[in-house]
Design a protein around this motif. Structure first.
Motif, PDB file in Angstrom:
ATOM      1  N   ASN A 111       1.254  15.620  -4.293  1.00  0.00           N
ATOM      2  CA  ASN A 111       0.933  15.856  -2.889  1.00  0.00           C
ATOM      3  C   ASN A 111       2.120  15.434  -2.037  1.00  0.00           C
ATOM      4  OD1 ASN A 111       0.011  15.626  -0.197  1.00  0.00           O
ATOM      5  ND2 ASN A 111      -2.101  15.557  -0.940  1.00  0.00           N
ATOM      6  N   TRP A 112       2.968  16.403  -1.672  1.00  0.00           N
ATOM      7  CA  TRP A 112       4.225  16.101  -0.985  1.00  0.00           C
ATOM      8  C   TRP A 112       4.032  15.634   0.447  1.00  0.00           C
ATOM      9  CZ3 TRP A 112       7.734  14.821  -4.082  1.00  0.00           C
ATOM     10  CH2 TRP A 112       7.738  15.385  -5.360  1.00  0.00           C
ATOM     11  N   VAL A 113       2.957  16.031   1.100  1.00  0.00           N
ATOM     12  CA  VAL A 113       2.677  15.528   2.446  1.00  0.00           C
ATOM     13  C   VAL A 113       2.559  14.008   2.385  1.00  0.00           C
ATOM     14  CG1 VAL A 113       0.977  15.443   4.318  1.00  0.00           C
ATOM     15  CG2 VAL A 113       1.544  17.632   3.267  1.00  0.00           C
ATOM     16  N   PHE A 114       1.814  13.514   1.421  1.00  0.00           N
ATOM     17  CA  PHE A 114       1.596  12.075   1.330  1.00  0.00           C
ATOM     18  C   PHE A 114       2.766  11.337   0.694  1.00  0.00           C
ATOM     19  CE2 PHE A 114      -2.871  13.420   1.915  1.00  0.00           C
ATOM     20  CZ  PHE A 114      -3.077  12.743   3.101  1.00  0.00           C
ATOM     21  N   VAL A 115       3.545  11.998  -0.144  1.00  0.00           N
ATOM     22  CA  VAL A 115       4.766  11.369  -0.665  1.00  0.00           C
ATOM     23  C   VAL A 115       5.685  11.049   0.506  1.00  0.00           C
ATOM     24  CG1 VAL A 115       6.879  11.725  -2.009  1.00  0.00           C
ATOM     25  CG2 VAL A 115       4.669  12.410  -2.972  1.00  0.00           C
ATOM     26  N   VAL A 116       5.939  12.051   1.338  1.00  0.00           N
ATOM     27  CA  VAL A 116       6.839  11.874   2.484  1.00  0.00           C
ATOM     28  C   VAL A 116       6.249  10.874   3.476  1.00  0.00           C
ATOM     29  CG1 VAL A 116       7.872  13.036   4.478  1.00  0.00           C
ATOM     30  CG2 VAL A 116       7.915  14.135   2.227  1.00  0.00           C
ATOM     31  N   THR A 117       4.974  11.043   3.820  1.00  0.00           N
ATOM     32  CA  THR A 117       4.339  10.165   4.796  1.00  0.00           C
ATOM     33  C   THR A 117       4.388   8.715   4.352  1.00  0.00           C
ATOM     34  OG1 THR A 117       2.843  11.931   5.490  1.00  0.00           O
ATOM     35  CG2 THR A 117       2.188   9.667   6.044  1.00  0.00           C
ATOM     36  N   ASN A 118       4.001   8.453   3.117  1.00  0.00           N
ATOM     37  CA  ASN A 118       3.951   7.065   2.655  1.00  0.00           C
ATOM     38  C   ASN A 118       5.339   6.480   2.429  1.00  0.00           C
ATOM     39  OD1 ASN A 118       1.104   6.182   2.493  1.00  0.00           O
ATOM     40  ND2 ASN A 118       0.963   8.102   1.366  1.00  0.00           N
ATOM     41  N   ALA A 119       6.296   7.286   2.042  1.00  0.00           N
ATOM     42  CA  ALA A 119       7.668   6.789   1.924  1.00  0.00           C
ATOM     43  C   ALA A 119       8.194   6.393   3.309  1.00  0.00           C
ATOM     44  CB  ALA A 119       8.566   7.848   1.290  1.00  0.00           C
ATOM     45  N   LEU A 120       7.905   7.194   4.335  1.00  0.00           N
ATOM     46  CA  LEU A 120       8.330   6.850   5.691  1.00  0.00           C
ATOM     47  C   LEU A 120       7.542   5.660   6.246  1.00  0.00           C
ATOM     48  CD1 LEU A 120       8.939  10.422   7.117  1.00  0.00           C
ATOM     49  CD2 LEU A 120      10.660   8.697   6.502  1.00  0.00           C
TER      50      LEU A 120
ATOM     51  N   ALA B 169       0.832  -1.209   0.000  1.00  0.00           N
ATOM     52  CA  ALA B 169       0.000   0.000   0.000  1.00  0.00           C
ATOM     53  C   ALA B 169       0.864   1.255   0.000  1.00  0.00           C
ATOM     54  CB  ALA B 169      -0.932  -0.003   1.205  1.00  0.00           C
ATOM     55  N   SER B 170       1.949   1.241   0.777  1.00  0.00           N
ATOM     56  CA  SER B 170       2.804   2.426   0.860  1.00  0.00           C
ATOM     57  C   SER B 170       3.483   2.738  -0.463  1.00  0.00           C
ATOM     58  CB  SER B 170       3.853   2.247   1.963  1.00  0.00           C
ATOM     59  OG  SER B 170       3.240   2.248   3.228  1.00  0.00           O
ATOM     60  N   VAL B 171       3.919   1.702  -1.179  1.00  0.00           N
ATOM     61  CA  VAL B 171       4.520   1.926  -2.499  1.00  0.00           C
ATOM     62  C   VAL B 171       3.483   2.543  -3.434  1.00  0.00           C
ATOM     63  CG1 VAL B 171       5.415   0.785  -4.576  1.00  0.00           C
ATOM     64  CG2 VAL B 171       6.336   0.183  -2.325  1.00  0.00           C
ATOM     65  N   GLY B 172       2.285   1.954  -3.461  1.00  0.00           N
ATOM     66  CA  GLY B 172       1.223   2.484  -4.320  1.00  0.00           C
ATOM     67  C   GLY B 172       0.838   3.905  -3.966  1.00  0.00           C
ATOM     68  N   PHE B 173       0.656   4.177  -2.673  1.00  0.00           N
ATOM     69  CA  PHE B 173       0.276   5.521  -2.247  1.00  0.00           C
ATOM     70  C   PHE B 173       1.395   6.537  -2.462  1.00  0.00           C
ATOM     71  CE2 PHE B 173      -3.099   3.643   0.647  1.00  0.00           C
ATOM     72  CZ  PHE B 173      -4.149   4.114  -0.120  1.00  0.00           C
ATOM     73  N   THR B 174       2.645   6.102  -2.307  1.00  0.00           N
ATOM     74  CA  THR B 174       3.757   7.028  -2.564  1.00  0.00           C
ATOM     75  C   THR B 174       3.782   7.418  -4.037  1.00  0.00           C
ATOM     76  OG1 THR B 174       5.067   6.085  -0.759  1.00  0.00           O
ATOM     77  CG2 THR B 174       6.262   7.331  -2.421  1.00  0.00           C
ATOM     78  N   LEU B 175       3.657   6.437  -4.918  1.00  0.00           N
ATOM     79  CA  LEU B 175       3.649   6.726  -6.362  1.00  0.00           C
ATOM     80  C   LEU B 175       2.454   7.591  -6.744  1.00  0.00           C
ATOM     81  CD1 LEU B 175       4.760   3.251  -7.737  1.00  0.00           C
ATOM     82  CD2 LEU B 175       6.107   5.372  -7.673  1.00  0.00           C
ATOM     83  N   TYR B 176       1.289   7.243  -6.226  1.00  0.00           N
ATOM     84  CA  TYR B 176       0.089   8.030  -6.511  1.00  0.00           C
ATOM     85  C   TYR B 176       0.263   9.478  -6.035  1.00  0.00           C
ATOM     86  CZ  TYR B 176      -4.543   9.992  -5.840  1.00  0.00           C
ATOM     87  OH  TYR B 176      -5.627  10.831  -5.843  1.00  0.00           O
ATOM     88  N   SER B 177       0.753   9.627  -4.810  1.00  0.00           N
ATOM     89  CA  SER B 177       0.927  10.972  -4.243  1.00  0.00           C
ATOM     90  C   SER B 177       1.925  11.787  -5.038  1.00  0.00           C
ATOM     91  CB  SER B 177       1.372  10.863  -2.781  1.00  0.00           C
ATOM     92  OG  SER B 177       0.403  10.169  -2.029  1.00  0.00           O
ATOM     93  N   TRP B 178       2.979  11.134  -5.491  1.00  0.00           N
ATOM     94  CA  TRP B 178       3.973  11.813  -6.330  1.00  0.00           C
ATOM     95  C   TRP B 178       3.343  12.245  -7.655  1.00  0.00           C
ATOM     96  CZ3 TRP B 178       6.391  10.000 -10.924  1.00  0.00           C
ATOM     97  CH2 TRP B 178       7.427  10.826 -11.378  1.00  0.00           C
ATOM     98  N   MET B 179       2.517  11.355  -8.242  1.00  0.00           N
ATOM     99  CA  MET B 179       1.893  11.658  -9.535  1.00  0.00           C
ATOM    100  C   MET B 179       0.921  12.837  -9.433  1.00  0.00           C
ATOM    101  SD  MET B 179       1.368   7.728 -10.785  1.00  0.00           S
ATOM    102  CE  MET B 179       0.674   8.021 -12.400  1.00  0.00           C
ATOM    103  N   VAL B 180       0.259  12.983  -8.281  1.00  0.00           N
ATOM    104  CA  VAL B 180      -0.685  14.101  -8.135  1.00  0.00           C
ATOM    105  C   VAL B 180      -0.037  15.299  -7.451  1.00  0.00           C
ATOM    106  CG1 VAL B 180      -2.722  12.604  -8.159  1.00  0.00           C
ATOM    107  CG2 VAL B 180      -1.710  13.272  -5.954  1.00  0.00           C
TER     108      VAL B 180
END
Length: 103
Positions: A58-67, A45-56
């Motif tokens: 949203n840096w809050v969620f890029v950082v959060t999901n990567a961590l 889920a974190s990989v998917g959400f990180t990629l999705y967040s990066w594509m849209v």
């Protein structure tokens, strides 16, 4: 509180909560009752959400999901380490002669 501040604050609370749980698991020396599939699902889920967040963008969620991905990796490593130690402990108990006197 603006949307960005709320997002970063929520990210901090989530990461602190998960980090505390992983730390407790490591410090206790036991992962009893913790499924490795929890961390496999979290990593997926974190990989998917990180990629999705990066594509849209949203840096809050890029950082959060990567961590969160990093915390899942640490969590599964701890589970595997504890399980390996438990297997080795059981194996050494079966090799020791029963009733042997210790000098």
């Amino acid at each position: 509180m603006g949307p960005e501040a709320l997002g970063w604050f929520s990210s901090f609370v989530l990461l602190l909560t998960i980090g505390k749980q992983v730390h407790r698991q490591w410090k206790s020396g036991s992962s009893e009752g913790v499924s490795k599939w929890l961390f496999v699902g979290q990593m997926t889920a974190s990989v998917g959400f990180t990629l999705y967040s990066w594509m849209v963008g949203n840096w809050v969620f890029v950082v959060t999901n990567a961590l969160m991905l990093l915390s899942a990796i640490v969590g599964i490593v701890i589970v595997m380490k504890h399980r390996r130690a438990a297997r080795q402990g059981r194996a050494s108990q079966t090799r020791a002669p029963s009733g042997a006197a210790h000098a």
